[in-house]
Every structure is written in structure tokens, then in C-alpha cells.
Design an enzyme around this catalytic site. Sequence first.
Site, PDB file in Angstrom:
ATOM      1  CG  PHE A   1      35.954  39.288  40.746  1.00 32.07           C
ATOM      2  CD1 PHE A   1      35.236  38.845  39.645  1.00 32.07           C
ATOM      3  CD2 PHE A   1      35.505  38.937  42.015  1.00 32.07           C
ATOM      4  CE1 PHE A   1      34.090  38.064  39.805  1.00 32.07           C
ATOM      5  CE2 PHE A   1      34.377  38.163  42.179  1.00 32.07           C
ATOM      6  CZ  PHE A   1      33.669  37.731  41.083  1.00 32.07           C
TER       7      PHE A   1
ATOM      8  CB  THR B   1      45.014  50.293  49.397  1.00 32.43           C
ATOM      9  OG1 THR B   1      46.272  50.182  48.726  1.00 32.43           O
ATOM     10  CG2 THR B   1      43.889  50.317  48.372  1.00 32.43           C
TER      11      THR B   1
ATOM     12  CE1 TYR C   1      40.822  43.283  51.737  1.00 36.44           C
ATOM     13  CE2 TYR C   1      39.850  41.630  53.174  1.00 36.44           C
ATOM     14  CZ  TYR C   1      39.771  42.444  52.057  1.00 36.44           C
ATOM     15  OH  TYR C   1      38.647  42.411  51.264  1.00 36.44           O
TER      16      TYR C   1
END
Length: 345
Positions: free
Chosen positions: A31, A112, A165
Site C-alpha cells: 500500500f 522480515t 510485529y
Amino acid sequence: MSRLNVYEPGFLSQRPYRSGRTVIIAGGAGFIGSNMGARLISEGDRVICVDNLETGRQENIAGLLEHPNFAFFLHDIIDPFSIEGPVDRIYNLACPGSPPKYQRDPLHTFKTSVIGGINLLELAEEKGARILQSSTSEVYGDPDVSPQSETYRGLVNTVGPRSCYDEGKRGAETLFHEMHEREGVDTRIARIFNTYGPKMDPEDGRVISNFIVQAFTGQNLTIYGDGHQTRSFCFIDDMLDGLIALMETENSFGKIDDPVNLGNPGEFTIAELADIVLELTGTDVGISYHDLPQDDPRRRCPDISRAGRLLGWAPKIPLREGLGPTIEYFREELKRKQRLNRQVS
């Protein structure tokens, strides 16, 4: 180690461009990343988009694929890679940002942020490039102060469902800080608060996309908890302005390598957001209440005084104004998916 050769024929033109810069966007089909790519291309930069398409979408970059100053590489940044030729800027926008998506594979989410961050930092060191880390307001956890300033250390559960996260992003901030202090890498850290706008995935799982899609598909809007928890929503154009300002501001007015909050300090309850979405979509559906997920923040509001002081930046677009083009984007995106489904059937 993968080698991404951006000078193969047909990838990037050699014509003059605005800043003389080549920019890597990790997570460039997501996005924020795809909007950033379009912005930088329009301003004359060359853009190298690196994305594994786990949560990024190829349709987000479809309009750029034939542009002579754009290159796309299907690659996961947790695997090392090299780039031939000069690189001037690196935006690390890789990592799923919505709880349903980053919780699918929490180990990969953590890797990540941390291993991917290391790989990009080492590339920045090799190229002498400036690199920006997209951190998050989630580093503040479920805060006991509001608004949240960069000096607040947060209230994060290290073993909760959101920790892959939250803690991954906190660890990445440490890596960026140490690479700057120890190795002299030119780093920037943006703590991004809730952002919305065109190119969001209809299946993103975050509150604005959920509400708009539910309204258009005749479903009750899903509110978790009593709806009194708050969020602050920043339109994508404002966020891009802030990210670019942070990337391009020189280290002369303060310690620019320290984290900087980027977000809109306008604070809304989730119940207020639901009412606004129903009004602007012109739909008549109900509201369904569910239990609040574990560790879901009760308040989220940025203190952006540091961004104002260092960058001269503040958001300009209020929520209602930004929701207009966002709602139209989702209306057209849902129609497009309906057409595709009819073709398949």
C-alpha cells in the site's frame, strides 16, 4: 546471494531525471510502497521495487511496470541480494502491517523486520546510500500515556499475538541505530501511525478497509470492544510527504537518525469512524460488536512536534476529506473484483 541486475535492457532508462537518484523500495508493491513508487517516478526518480508479493499486490504497480524508470523484482528481503550500480536511497517498507496478515506466519514477520533489515542495512553500507526504516506506532504497545511521543518507551507484550510485529519493529530500530552509531550508515526511522487511502487491499484486515468493504457488501460493521478505543488516521498523501521529508532532511536541526513519529494527531473513537463511514458511503447496515483482541491498544495518537520541528511537516488532509477518494477507490476495486469473478465463473 541473489543478484538483481537493474541494468539489463528494458529496465531503467538512462535519461536525465530530477535528483540523479536511484531509489530502492523494499515492499514496493504494498500500500504505502506502491504509492511511494508512483510519487517518486512522477518526480523523476528511478525506482527499483523489491517485493515477495506475500501481502503486496501486483495490481498496485501495474501502471508502473512499463515505465522506463521502474524495475520490479520478485524477491524476499530475508534472503540476501545484491544490486549492480549506484543506489542513492533505500526505503524499507517491507513487512505485513495488519494483524491478520502478520499473524499468519509470525516467524517470517519477525525475520522480515530483523533479517531483512540487516540485509538492507548492509546494502546501504555497501552503496553509501541513505536508508529509511518504516517502523510503527505499534512499538508503543497499549500505551499508558497519550499522545505518544518518541521518548515514550512503550508498553509491549513480548510474547503476545502482536509481538512478532511489535518486537520485530523494535528490534529493527535497534539495528538501524547501531549501524548508524557503529558503522556510519546514514539512517532514518519513521514511526508510522495508521495510514489509509487508495491502493489498500480490500482484504487488508485493518479498520478503515474493513468498514468500507463491509458497508459496500451489506455486512454489519465489525467493532471489537465497545468502540471507545481511539485511532488517528493519516491520509496516504500526507504520509508520503512526511516520509520524503524525513529521508531528505539533512542532519542539521537535531538528531535526525532518531525515531520520528509520522501520523495525523486527529483522534477518533472506532465508533465515530463507523458513523462517518456509514454516512459517506450512504449505506444502511448495522454494527456488530465482538470481544477486543488481546493486546489491542486502547488509545493511539501521535505527538508530532518532533516532525514539525525537524522536518517542517504536519498533515493537511482531515479524515473526512481523505475518506472521499479512499471510498471511491474501494467502490471501483470491488466492482473490478466482481467482473473478474464473473469471467472466471
